[in-house]
Scaffold this motif. Structure first.
Motif, PDB file in Angstrom:
ATOM      1  N   ASP A  13       0.819  -1.221   0.000  1.00 32.03           N
ATOM      2  CA  ASP A  13       0.000   0.000   0.000  1.00 32.03           C
ATOM      3  C   ASP A  13       0.852   1.270   0.000  1.00 32.03           C
ATOM      4  OD1 ASP A  13      -2.332  -1.558   0.174  1.00 32.03           O
ATOM      5  OD2 ASP A  13      -2.242  -1.602   2.364  1.00 32.03           O
ATOM      6  N   ILE A  14       2.121   1.129  -0.317  1.00 30.87           N
ATOM      7  CA  ILE A  14       3.053   2.244  -0.151  1.00 30.87           C
ATOM      8  C   ILE A  14       2.708   3.441  -1.037  1.00 30.87           C
ATOM      9  CG2 ILE A  14       4.810   1.643  -1.889  1.00 30.87           C
ATOM     10  CD1 ILE A  14       6.888   2.061   0.471  1.00 30.87           C
ATOM     11  N   SER A  15       1.942   3.208  -2.111  1.00 33.42           N
ATOM     12  CA  SER A  15       1.542   4.329  -2.973  1.00 33.42           C
ATOM     13  C   SER A  15       0.614   5.304  -2.256  1.00 33.42           C
ATOM     14  CB  SER A  15       0.863   3.809  -4.244  1.00 33.42           C
ATOM     15  OG  SER A  15      -0.288   3.044  -3.927  1.00 33.42           O
ATOM     16  N   GLU A  16       0.087   4.926  -1.094  1.00 34.03           N
ATOM     17  CA  GLU A  16      -0.735   5.859  -0.322  1.00 34.03           C
ATOM     18  C   GLU A  16       0.070   7.085   0.119  1.00 34.03           C
ATOM     19  OE1 GLU A  16      -3.828   4.904   2.267  1.00 34.03           O
ATOM     20  OE2 GLU A  16      -3.795   2.755   1.860  1.00 34.03           O
TER      21      GLU A  16
ATOM     22  N   ASP B  18      -7.725   4.941   2.283  1.00 28.90           N
ATOM     23  CA  ASP B  18      -7.383   3.795   1.440  1.00 28.90           C
ATOM     24  C   ASP B  18      -7.119   4.235   0.010  1.00 28.90           C
ATOM     25  OD1 ASP B  18      -7.391   1.419   3.147  1.00 28.90           O
ATOM     26  OD2 ASP B  18      -9.477   1.912   3.493  1.00 28.90           O
ATOM     27  N   ASN B  19      -6.095   5.079  -0.126  1.00 29.31           N
ATOM     28  CA  ASN B  19      -5.792   5.722  -1.404  1.00 29.31           C
ATOM     29  C   ASN B  19      -4.701   4.993  -2.195  1.00 29.31           C
ATOM     30  OD1 ASN B  19      -7.602   7.854  -0.743  1.00 29.31           O
ATOM     31  ND2 ASN B  19      -6.021   8.787   0.521  1.00 29.31           N
ATOM     32  N   LYS B  20      -4.735   3.679  -2.175  1.00 28.37           N
ATOM     33  CA  LYS B  20      -3.733   2.923  -2.918  1.00 28.37           C
ATOM     34  C   LYS B  20      -3.896   3.183  -4.411  1.00 28.37           C
ATOM     35  CE  LYS B  20      -2.045  -1.755  -3.835  1.00 28.37           C
ATOM     36  NZ  LYS B  20      -2.188  -3.194  -3.523  1.00 28.37           N
ATOM     37  N   GLY B  21      -2.840   3.707  -5.033  1.00 27.80           N
ATOM     38  CA  GLY B  21      -2.870   4.003  -6.454  1.00 27.80           C
ATOM     39  C   GLY B  21      -2.164   2.922  -7.261  1.00 27.80           C
ATOM     40  N   TYR B  22      -2.370   2.970  -8.568  1.00 24.22           N
ATOM     41  CA  TYR B  22      -1.798   1.971  -9.473  1.00 24.22           C
ATOM     42  C   TYR B  22      -1.057   2.695 -10.594  1.00 24.22           C
ATOM     43  CZ  TYR B  22      -4.708  -1.250  -6.899  1.00 24.22           C
ATOM     44  OH  TYR B  22      -5.278  -1.970  -5.884  1.00 24.22           O
ATOM     45  N   PHE B  23       0.256   2.492 -10.626  1.00 24.62           N
ATOM     46  CA  PHE B  23       1.101   3.182 -11.598  1.00 24.62           C
ATOM     47  C   PHE B  23       1.392   2.313 -12.821  1.00 24.62           C
ATOM     48  CE2 PHE B  23       1.803   5.387  -7.654  1.00 24.62           C
ATOM     49  CZ  PHE B  23       1.905   6.706  -8.029  1.00 24.62           C
ATOM     50  N   ASP B  24       0.948   1.066 -12.802  1.00 24.50           N
ATOM     51  CA  ASP B  24       1.298   0.143 -13.879  1.00 24.50           C
ATOM     52  C   ASP B  24       0.151  -0.082 -14.860  1.00 24.50           C
ATOM     53  OD1 ASP B  24      -0.327  -1.163 -12.115  1.00 24.50           O
ATOM     54  OD2 ASP B  24       0.882  -2.990 -11.968  1.00 24.50           O
TER      55      ASP B  24
END
Length: 346
Positions: free
Chosen positions: A100-103, A256-262
């Motif tokens: 969840d580090i993208s938070e 819970d702002n987990k983002g997706y960079f892929d």
């Protein structure tokens, strides 16, 4: 897990502060409360652990800090309302999973865009967790009100009632909703901010929990739980993590702002923008003015462990590349549809 490791607590995650501010002041997009919370999360000694059960959900793991490692911060007031929760006598931090580090990136982006809806987050190594990996830790705010356990929300909305409420622009421009408008207490501008934020980060678990607006990977929650198969009846799909504070029903808090960079550009989830025809001027101006990269680099550098965990500047630049490409796509989208850009700091 134990509840009290001893009066001395664990030592801080590293000698010296893990929040790096070398100039006279922190970047302007952070409040004094933000910096105080970041330093507390990154540097405090841990006096107590709280494991909080949630029916049907993974337990929450909170740590209680006994103060910053820096004398100049020890007398700083803690962020408002953070002292009494689940036995916490001091401000608490919520320990998330390494994945969840993208938070942490999301928190910095939220502040730079002038949205100010997410909770302070930093990366920390927690010594009582066996893997020793850098993890995001987020300030715990006990004023958040969660009424529905399934959707982890204050406000229970499904997709069709959400779309109906958007058409009426509830509470905007002094408009008092009528009973048949499907309005909640949330101000219309909040949805505009949320949609922009979730599109840039490709957060799907709030507005599109079943992944109906894009092609998910097999490891995405919606595929593992079989939710993707239920997109035939999207109107009745509930929104998730729609939360406000107990004393402020007009404004959302983004959690819970987990983002997706892929996620590739040809597979972006535009469903999170559906029904939104107005966007916040403060955020759009940052996307347009060419300073987004510079500000993100300046901001993310503050968090030493996050910076290192992403491979230093080279790794951070790759993440910013993704956000900049999405920003260009977003700006093209709103221009093509003639959507309005309005001041939304009501």
């Amino acid at each position: 897990w134990g509840d009290s490791p001893g009066a001395a607590g664990w030592p801080s995650s590293a000698s010296g502060s893990n929040i790096r501010i070398y100039s006279q002041s922190a970047p302007l997009w952070f409040s004094k409360q933000d910096i105080s919370a970041m330093r507390l999360l990154a540097d405090c000694s841990i006096s107590r652990i709280h494991k909080v059960g949630r029916p049907g959900h993974r337990p929450l793991l909170l740590f209680e800090g006994i103060g910053s490692e820096h004398p100049s911060e020890r007398r700083a007031s803690a962020p408002g309302g953070l002292s009494q929760v689940q036995g916490c006598r001091q401000p608490c931090g919520l320990v998330k999973r390494p994945g969840d580090i993208s938070e942490v990136f999301a928190f910095h982006l939220d502040r730079i865009l002038g949205l100010n809806r997410s909770l302070p987050a930093v990366v920390r190594r927690i010594r009582f967790v066996k893997d020793g990996l850098p993890r995001p830790v987020i300030i715990w705010d006990p004023s958040l009100s969660i009424n529905d356990n399934d959707t982890q929300s204050t406000v229970k909305l499904n997709w069709i009632s959400y779309q109906r409420s958007l058409k009426w622009k509830c509470w905007a421009h002094g408009k008092v909703p009528k009973p048949d408008w499907s309005c909640t207490d949330i101000h219309h501008f909040e949805w505009c901010k949320l949609a922009l934020f979730d599109f840039l980060l490709q957060v799907y678990n709030r507005l599109d929990r079943n992944c109906c607006g894009f092609r998910p990977r097999k490891e995405d929650t919606c595929v593992r739980k079989g939710l993707k198969l239920k997109c035939d009846n999207q109107d009745n799909i509930d929104l998730v993590h729609i939360i406000h504070r107990e004393d402020d029903h007009r404004h959302l808090v983004f959690v819970d702002n987990k983002g997706y960079f892929d996620r590739n550009e040809d597979n972006l989830n535009f469903k999170v923008l559906e029904g939104i025809t107005e966007f916040p001027e403060s955020a759009v101006s940052v996307l347009k003015n060419g300073h987004l990269r510079e500000r993100l680099l300046q901001s993310l550098f503050l968090d030493k462990l996050y910076w290192e965990s992403q491979g230093g500047r080279r790794g951070i630049e790759k993440l910013i590349d993704v956000i900049e490409r999405r920003a260009r796509i977003f700006l093209t989208y709103i221009n093509a549809h003639g959507f309005k850009v309005l001041p939304m700091n009501e």
